[in-house]
Enzyme design. Sequence first.
Site, PDB file in Angstrom:
ATOM      1  CB  SER A 117      -0.810  -0.129   0.976  1.00 18.64           C
ATOM      2  OG  SER A 117      -0.135   0.276   2.599  1.00 18.64           O
ATOM      3  CG  HIS A 138      -3.731  -1.640  -2.012  1.00 21.15           C
ATOM      4  ND1 HIS A 138      -3.959  -0.613  -1.808  1.00 21.15           N
ATOM      5  CD2 HIS A 138      -3.771  -1.895  -1.105  1.00 21.15           C
ATOM      6  CE1 HIS A 138      -4.125   0.056  -0.688  1.00 21.15           C
ATOM      7  NE2 HIS A 138      -3.454  -0.997   0.020  1.00 21.15           N
ATOM      8  CD  GLU A 150      -6.363   2.155  -4.355  1.00 18.99           C
ATOM      9  OE1 GLU A 150      -6.489   2.996  -4.789  1.00 18.99           O
ATOM     10  OE2 GLU A 150      -5.340   1.644  -3.663  1.00 18.99           O
ATOM     11  CG  ASN A 188      -3.792   4.142   1.665  1.00 18.19           C
ATOM     12  OD1 ASN A 188      -4.768   4.447   2.495  1.00 18.19           O
ATOM     13  ND2 ASN A 188      -3.088   3.205   1.727  1.00 18.19           N
TER      14      ASN A 188
END
Length: 282
Positions: A117, A138, A150, A188
Amino acid sequence: MQKLGIIGSGSMGNGIAQTAAQKGYDVVLVAHRQVSLEKAQKSITGSLQKRVDKGKMAVEDMNAALAKIDFTLEMDKVADCDIVIEAIAEIIEEKIKVFTKLEEICRPDAILATNTSSLSLTDIAAAMKDNTRLVGIHFFNPVPAMKLVEIVKTETVSEDVLAAAKAFAESLGKTTITAKDTPGFVVNYLQYPFRLNAMRMYGAGIASAEDIDTAAKLGLGHPMGPLELQDMVGLDITYNATKSIYEKTHEPWIQPPQILEDMVKAGKLGRKTGEGFYKYDK
Ligand code: CAA
């Protein structure tokens, strides 16, 4: 695709293994030591058992899913997998070692993916023999419950690998988005400033942890508050992720606040250690 290898049996590796086994994949889950392997078995069994107890899964289906997972310490067992996902700790040197070994042992057409990540896929791919093979897949925590994946794209990854990664994630019932290999990708990049600001507010005594979380839940409609979510994910995970992105970018939005560093040093890592922003009954 029939057979999935997972390197790393932390909460993400376990969650991916459970999700894939429930969808009928044969899974090889590689732990790095015996104690982690036993923890993974207990955690996945416990998670499936909860579904059985809630009447959401038949015992036979739980047993079938568990039988699909080969818990092992031997990385060589992923040699015949169609796809291998690395989900070890966020240490680039260790990830490079994993991918160097995977390039040696896996079939040339196997998809090699990372669940990182916070680290640069481009840096990992640069250390591989074939930089067209690496893709980011992800997942989010808790993996069985979170609907998004993702797909992370470097400048060098092949279109076939990208398409296969996307198809694989969708076969698990996930919705995918595609992001360039940039710090934080999409989710994120969105959520770290929010979560780090919650910590800064808490550290500055602006409001209690409960009030900050209530604000996010009732004022913004979030399913969990940022500090309870933080305790679930683990403070060490966020500290290491944000620190490594900050060291790469020097962007202030991602600089880990002092309170996060202090809590990590004090061993207050969240639910897993019994204390984070809240205290937990072990
Ligand atoms: N493991 C497996 N499944 C779980 C679970 C867990 N730990 N927690 C919940 N679930 C499943 C439940 O079994 C249930 O599934 P079904 O509907 O199929 O029965 C479903 O999730 C909903 O669970 P509940 O009804 O019990 O609970 P809820 O509605 O309160 O939802 C939640 C729980 C999904 C965790 C929700 O609170 C939520 O979405 N929280 C936010 C989580 C989040 O933001 N995650 C991202 C973390 S950051 C990250 O992962 C990025 C990174 O790079 C580190």
